[in-house]
Motif scaffolding. Structure first.
Motif, PDB file in Angstrom:
ATOM      1  N   GLU A 287      53.555   8.678  73.590  1.00  0.00           N
ATOM      2  CA  GLU A 287      53.460  10.016  73.006  1.00  0.00           C
ATOM      3  C   GLU A 287      53.550  10.024  71.480  1.00  0.00           C
ATOM      4  O   GLU A 287      53.303  11.046  70.837  1.00  0.00           O
ATOM      5  N   SER A 288      53.887   8.871  70.876  1.00  0.00           N
ATOM      6  CA  SER A 288      54.021   8.817  69.420  1.00  0.00           C
ATOM      7  C   SER A 288      52.707   8.473  68.710  1.00  0.00           C
ATOM      8  O   SER A 288      52.652   8.454  67.485  1.00  0.00           O
TER       9      SER A 288
ATOM     10  N   ARG B 215      59.245  16.483  63.659  1.00  0.00           N
ATOM     11  CA  ARG B 215      58.950  17.865  64.064  1.00  0.00           C
ATOM     12  C   ARG B 215      58.890  17.988  65.584  1.00  0.00           C
ATOM     13  O   ARG B 215      59.353  18.980  66.156  1.00  0.00           O
ATOM     14  N   ARG B 216      58.353  16.949  66.219  1.00  0.00           N
ATOM     15  CA  ARG B 216      58.224  16.962  67.676  1.00  0.00           C
ATOM     16  C   ARG B 216      59.504  16.508  68.385  1.00  0.00           C
ATOM     17  O   ARG B 216      59.579  16.554  69.603  1.00  0.00           O
ATOM     18  N   GLY B 217      60.454  16.005  67.597  1.00  0.00           N
ATOM     19  CA  GLY B 217      61.708  15.538  68.189  1.00  0.00           C
ATOM     20  C   GLY B 217      61.575  14.232  68.940  1.00  0.00           C
ATOM     21  O   GLY B 217      62.337  13.973  69.881  1.00  0.00           O
TER      22      GLY B 217
ATOM     23  N   PRO C 234      52.665  10.426  61.642  1.00  0.00           N
ATOM     24  CA  PRO C 234      53.601  10.230  60.524  1.00  0.00           C
ATOM     25  C   PRO C 234      55.027  10.592  60.945  1.00  0.00           C
ATOM     26  O   PRO C 234      55.230  11.394  61.862  1.00  0.00           O
ATOM     27  N   ASN C 235      55.993  10.014  60.271  1.00  0.00           N
ATOM     28  CA  ASN C 235      57.395  10.276  60.610  1.00  0.00           C
ATOM     29  C   ASN C 235      57.728  11.768  60.598  1.00  0.00           C
ATOM     30  O   ASN C 235      58.495  12.252  61.441  1.00  0.00           O
TER      31      ASN C 235
END
Length: 316
Positions: free
Chosen positions: A148-149, A137-139, A131-132
């Motif tokens: 990685e998304s 949060r992960r930058g 989720p966005n």
């Protein structure tokens, strides 16, 4: 059919004329209006394209599926027991804007008309994006669509359940309007005959230094995979054309994540779309998507008009 002689190639290459002859007498089961409903925002798929490219393709997939079903039955006979129905899984990938979603929809529609596998589903890997809020949060919000998304562990868990014949599996749903996962909204996959898994990442493998991901790959669950290929100059043109059309349609929705682009002029829209392509989609294509092309079992090669001009079939 062209078979490489001097330099070995794992593929046999067919021109569209050679491929069209492999249709034999397979009937056309889609009308012109049905085809129009299946095509993308800036694609014009003709009846000839469906007849000459997609009907022979789905004839081949039907033969593969039938053979897989027969093998499953033989295995049950050998062990003297009946196991759960297991779907044939087809992976479909390619660049952003290449038209893989349209290809997946046409393939689904045609395969659904065959009597031995009428239940065909499409699952997009967009539903397995974080989720966005988690990307923020992960930058890595600017890396959306990059490896990685995605929640690869959840995608592999889903595919494992699917391939084991588990009934009523939930797949998360992604909204292109909201540009995010829809909470508590799911696509229910209930023992289909064929599942098309579509997304930019389906043939990707994790980097060797990433110890957090499972040792199995998404593609390990595929029975067959297709890569839709096109020249990068055509891809960027299609992306810009699609962006400009969405500016006049979907972006005008007040709930759209991209509503800020609705009032751009043509020149501003072209500049914005080109900037997004060069900073995000081109990088993802070169680093993560294009390197997986030769992992595909079938490669559909498109020209500047979005028409498939040649087909590469992996030698068995």
């Amino acid at each position: 059919m062209k078979i490489e002689t001097e330099t070995y190639s794992p593929y046999s290459t067919f021109s569209k004329e050679e491929w069209a002859r492999l249709r034999f007498n397979t009937p056309m089961t889609l009308t012109k209006s049905e085809i129009e409903e299946l095509q993308g925002v800036n694609e014009q798929v003709s009846i000839d394209e469906v007849s000459n490219i997609y009907i022979p393709l789905t004839r081949l997939i039907n033969l593969y599926t039938t053979a897989s079903q027969q093998l499953h039955s033989v295995t049950d006979t050998f062990f003297g027991k009946s196991t759960r129905k297991v779907p044939y899984i087809l992976g479909m990938t390619g660049s952003v804007a290449v038209g893989k979603s349209t290809s997946a929809r046409i393939i689904k529609a045609l395969l659904s008309r065959w009597p031995n596998h009428p239940k065909v589903e499409i699952v997009t890997t967009d539903g397995f994006l974080y989720p966005n809020a988690e990307l923020e949060r992960r930058g890595i919000m600017h890396r959306k669509g990059f490896p990685e998304s995605y929640n690869i562990k959840e995608l592999i868990k889903f595919l494992a359940l699917l391939k084991s014949g588990t009934p009523r599996i939930k797949a998360p749903v992604y909204s292109h309007l909201y540009y995010d996962i829809i909470p508590e909204d799911y696509q229910i996959i209930d023992q289909p005959d064929i599942v098309i898994v579509e997304g930019v990442n389906v043939l990707q493998t994790p980097s060797s230094d990433d110890q957090t991901l499972p040792s199995v790959f998404v593609s390990d669950f595929f029975d067959l995979s297709i890569y839709v290929d096109a020249d990068e100059n055509d891809l960027i043109k299609w992306y810009i054309d699609r962006f400009k059309k969405l500016r006049l349609t979907a972006f005008n929705n007040p709930n759209s994540y991209f509503k800020r682009y609705a009032y751009l002029s043509d020149a501003e829209a072209e500049e914005t779309a080109a900037g997004i392509w060069n900073s995000i989609n081109k990088v993802n294509l070169k680093e993560n998507i294009e390197p997986t092309k030769n992992r595909g079992d079938i490669i559909l090669v498109k020209d500047a008009s979005h028409n498939v001009t040649s087909i590469k079939l992996r030698k068995i």
